[in-house]
Write an enzyme that holds these catalytic residues in place. Sequence first.
Site, mmCIF file in Angstrom:
data_model
loop_
_atom_site.group_PDB
_atom_site.id
_atom_site.type_symbol
_atom_site.label_atom_id
_atom_site.label_comp_id
_atom_site.label_asym_id
_atom_site.label_seq_id
_atom_site.Cartn_x
_atom_site.Cartn_y
_atom_site.Cartn_z
ATOM 1 N N SER A 403 -11.604 40.225 2.727
ATOM 2 C CA SER A 403 -12.362 40.173 3.977
ATOM 3 C C SER A 403 -12.477 38.745 4.499
ATOM 4 C CB SER A 403 -13.786 40.679 3.761
ATOM 5 O OG SER A 403 -13.788 41.935 3.177
ATOM 6 N N HIS A 424 -5.968 44.067 6.212
ATOM 7 C CA HIS A 424 -7.426 44.208 6.153
ATOM 8 C C HIS A 424 -7.853 45.563 6.696
ATOM 9 C CE1 HIS A 424 -11.648 42.688 7.383
ATOM 10 N NE2 HIS A 424 -11.646 43.073 6.137
ATOM 11 N N GLU A 436 -6.371 45.239 10.454
ATOM 12 C CA GLU A 436 -6.000 43.875 10.848
ATOM 13 C C GLU A 436 -4.826 43.451 9.971
ATOM 14 O OE1 GLU A 436 -9.878 41.549 12.603
ATOM 15 O OE2 GLU A 436 -9.763 41.720 10.436
ATOM 16 N N ASN A 474 -14.631 40.337 11.606
ATOM 17 C CA ASN A 474 -15.813 39.848 10.901
ATOM 18 C C ASN A 474 -16.307 38.527 11.481
ATOM 19 O OD1 ASN A 474 -16.146 42.022 9.253
ATOM 20 N ND2 ASN A 474 -14.992 41.167 7.535
HETATM 21 P P1 NAI Z 1 -15.583 47.313 -5.165
HETATM 22 O O1 NAI Z 1 -16.440 46.467 -6.026
HETATM 23 O O2 NAI Z 1 -16.087 48.631 -4.708
HETATM 24 O O3 NAI Z 1 -14.202 47.589 -5.917
HETATM 25 C C1 NAI Z 1 -13.466 46.601 -6.572
HETATM 26 C C2 NAI Z 1 -12.687 47.274 -7.668
HETATM 27 O O4 NAI Z 1 -11.747 46.355 -8.172
HETATM 28 C C3 NAI Z 1 -13.557 47.720 -8.836
HETATM 29 O O5 NAI Z 1 -13.322 49.101 -9.050
HETATM 30 C C4 NAI Z 1 -13.074 46.884 -10.003
HETATM 31 O O6 NAI Z 1 -13.085 47.583 -11.221
HETATM 32 C C5 NAI Z 1 -11.648 46.579 -9.564
HETATM 33 N N1 NAI Z 1 -11.102 45.380 -10.191
HETATM 34 C C6 NAI Z 1 -11.705 44.201 -10.382
HETATM 35 N N2 NAI Z 1 -10.867 43.351 -10.991
HETATM 36 C C7 NAI Z 1 -9.711 44.013 -11.196
HETATM 37 C C8 NAI Z 1 -8.481 43.662 -11.782
HETATM 38 N N3 NAI Z 1 -8.281 42.464 -12.291
HETATM 39 N N4 NAI Z 1 -7.509 44.592 -11.826
HETATM 40 C C9 NAI Z 1 -7.721 45.806 -11.329
HETATM 41 N N5 NAI Z 1 -8.862 46.189 -10.756
HETATM 42 C C10 NAI Z 1 -9.858 45.296 -10.688
HETATM 43 O O7 NAI Z 1 -15.170 46.379 -3.945
HETATM 44 P P2 NAI Z 1 -14.675 46.815 -2.506
HETATM 45 O O8 NAI Z 1 -15.827 46.921 -1.603
HETATM 46 O O9 NAI Z 1 -13.733 47.949 -2.648
HETATM 47 O O10 NAI Z 1 -13.881 45.526 -2.033
HETATM 48 C C11 NAI Z 1 -12.585 45.223 -2.495
HETATM 49 C C12 NAI Z 1 -11.941 44.202 -1.585
HETATM 50 O O11 NAI Z 1 -11.881 44.728 -0.268
HETATM 51 C C13 NAI Z 1 -12.713 42.902 -1.455
HETATM 52 O O12 NAI Z 1 -11.785 41.856 -1.321
HETATM 53 C C14 NAI Z 1 -13.509 43.085 -0.182
HETATM 54 O O13 NAI Z 1 -13.829 41.862 0.434
HETATM 55 C C15 NAI Z 1 -12.509 43.851 0.645
HETATM 56 N N6 NAI Z 1 -13.074 44.638 1.730
HETATM 57 C C16 NAI Z 1 -14.242 45.334 1.550
HETATM 58 C C17 NAI Z 1 -14.762 46.079 2.592
HETATM 59 C C18 NAI Z 1 -16.005 46.883 2.388
HETATM 60 O O14 NAI Z 1 -16.597 47.318 3.400
HETATM 61 N N7 NAI Z 1 -16.436 47.140 1.176
HETATM 62 C C19 NAI Z 1 -14.100 46.130 3.901
HETATM 63 C C20 NAI Z 1 -12.837 45.446 3.961
HETATM 64 C C21 NAI Z 1 -12.378 44.703 2.911
#
Ligand code: NAI
Length: 644
Positions: A403, A424, A436, A474
């Site tokens: 993000s 994105h 994006e 954002n």
């Molecule tokens: P989340 O915390 O729900 O999920 C992250 C996942 O990645 C977890 O299931 C974790 O176990 C896994 N993970 C962590 N390290 C890992 C590794 N080394 N290998 C494999 N899996 C691993 O986070 P979320 O919200 O899904 O965000 C993920 C990315 O997406 C971030 O970069 C965030 O900034 C971006 N993002 C989030 C949005 C949102 O609204 N939540 C919107 C757009 C982008």
Amino acid sequence: MSIVNIRREGEIAVVTVDNPPVNAISAELRQGLSDAVAALDADAAVRAVVLTCAGRTFIAGADVREFGKPPIPPHLPDVVNAIDNAAKPWVAAIHGAALGGGFEIAMGCRFRVAVADAMIGLPEVTLGIIPGASGTVRTPRLAGVEAAVSLVTTGKPMKAPKALEAGLIDAVIEGDLLPGAIAFARDALTRDLPQPLSARPLAPMSDEFWQGARKAASKAGHQAPLRALDSIRNATEVPFDAAMQYERETFLDLRAGDEAAALRHVFFAERAAPRPAVIDGIDPRPVTRVGVIGGGTMGAGIAAACRNAGLPVVLIERDSDAAARGLANVTKVFDGARARGILSDEAHAERLAGLGTSDDYAALAECDLVIEAVFEEISVKRDVFAQLGQHCRTDAILATNTSYIDPRLIAEGLPHPERFIGLHFFSPAHIMKLLEIVPAPETAPEVLAAAFALAKRLGKMPVRAGICEGFIGNRILKRYRAEAEALVESGIAIADIDAAMRGYGFKMGPFEAQDLGGLDIAYLQREGARAEGQDVPETLGDILVRAGRKGQKTGGGWYDYAEGDRKPRVSDTVAGLLAGRIAGQRVMDLADIAAHLVGAMAAEGQAILDEGIADQASDIDLVEIHGYGFPRWKGGPMFAAGRA
Ligand code: NAI
Ligand code: 3HC
């Protein structure tokens, strides 16, 4: 060659419209059809007429580019009337889409036949207008008032078999359309012909029916669906000609208005954004198998979106327990779709059958595209990309869903950096339309083209964004929230600001939306920046989070929430916490509040444009509409500011 051509198949005349790309209704096309009616009426050898179209579609509607200009005769309602009252019965032979004026022409025909994958619809309300050539007057006569209300006020097209069920068409043709339509016409001549629609009576409906329909149509938030409903109701109450006149006046009135101008702007913006000049003539790298790293909120949504588009997916997590949780997250998405009746049991099973999960990066060996969606931490992301560099094919596209982190930092040291790109997605990723696309300086053109091709396959609205904090969306969100907080500090009530933005057309105001999504995400991001030594002034949101108010999930944020209730209640606690930062009380007109905040979004948008982060103002509008709930009928902040 003219754009309307006539030839003979025995006693059947075939009128072919040929006006690429979509046979939109130009003045020349209207004249051509009008002349064809006259010529064929006068031709004693002709007993029936089949109206068909060359190219990819039947007539797709009025030419939207003509809408800003004065109408040129012959007018479409007169052309449709001429066909309806022709001495010989006309049969519309529909392939592709018969939309808007295209379907109105088809309704002028005595019969309509279509191939099974053809679409039929009256999408005018999505352009801020109502049908202008009898859609609100003939449709109820053809298929009944209820079907007409649904078709016209939602603007949603339907496939031919459903249209047949609804009584909008007479037959679905299996096999080749034209011979099928000619055979249909010959057969129709052996029976009594139905009356022209203009001669059919229409029964009035109860007040109760209209009240229900009004309530449903008002949900759209803009006026066209309600005005369309008024026109259908009027058609049930007055004679055909008077109903046509009412419809035409409403059509012309709306066509000249702000909402129609905004929706036309969005129509063309949506067709321009997926085809930026930089990928002109570039063949995208093929993508047939996708890897997703991280099965949390975003990874699961992205995996689901890919599966919905038929792409096989491998989901990688940290360990086998996390992989199982990731699988459960994706399964939950499909369970929800099944519960809502969107997905059958078979489709549910098929979606999951195409999804593999693993904690071993070696499972990615066959993937053409891998999308990383792990924690928003540079060290975690860099570790992931180091693994991808080792295990993926050298031509596999490697994407990050970050993000805020600068993608160049994530890709540092990655072998073959030309395959790296930012993709994105927005939450929930299987639903939100915006994507994006953020190329890095080294990204190869065919990788960029592949990202746009992926968006098309997933049914997303792609917008190219340059690299800056928060990309387009954002970054504007941050400015919007900051400006909203500044209004609070100046003494305006939080609830007034939310009410103003709802009044403008957002489903939620900025503070209600934060309470729903959680205040802690942006807070943690600010704290991260502070930890790196950046000077990030304390926001009002920071004060609330520090007091444990992270939004609905903690029972309160900008508002209080009663147990099990999502209704925001003005909070004395918040007033107390923020008292030191708020300068008395001030009342501002709600429309002025909205104009101020939209103006702030547009000002940030202008800076984004000036820096080359976005290619065109209309792309910024699409980001806001498809990613942030900006009301479509206001055209986006750049369009709205341009007209203010
Ligand atoms: P989340 O915390 O729900 O999920 C992250 C996942 O990645 C977890 O299931 C974790 O176990 C896994 N993970 C962590 N390290 C890992 C590794 N080394 N290998 C494999 N899996 C691993 O986070 P979320 O919200 O899904 O965000 C993920 C990315 O997406 C971030 O970069 C965030 O900034 C971006 N993002 C989030 C949005 C949102 O609204 N939540 C919107 C757009 C982008
Ligand atoms: N007027 C002018 N141009 C149109 C157009 C229209 N109604 N519909 C499509 N186009 C143009 C597009 O801008 C695009 O042009 P470009 O290549 O120069 O950018 C080109 O035709 C191809 O369009 P798409 O990329 O959308 O083609 P698809 O094959 O993906 O889709 C379609 C075809 C389903 C017909 C889709 O174009 C569509 O939905 N068009 C809009 C149809 C519509 O809204 N009709 C109602 C108009 S209002 C009306 O008829 C009022 C009447 O009641 C009087």
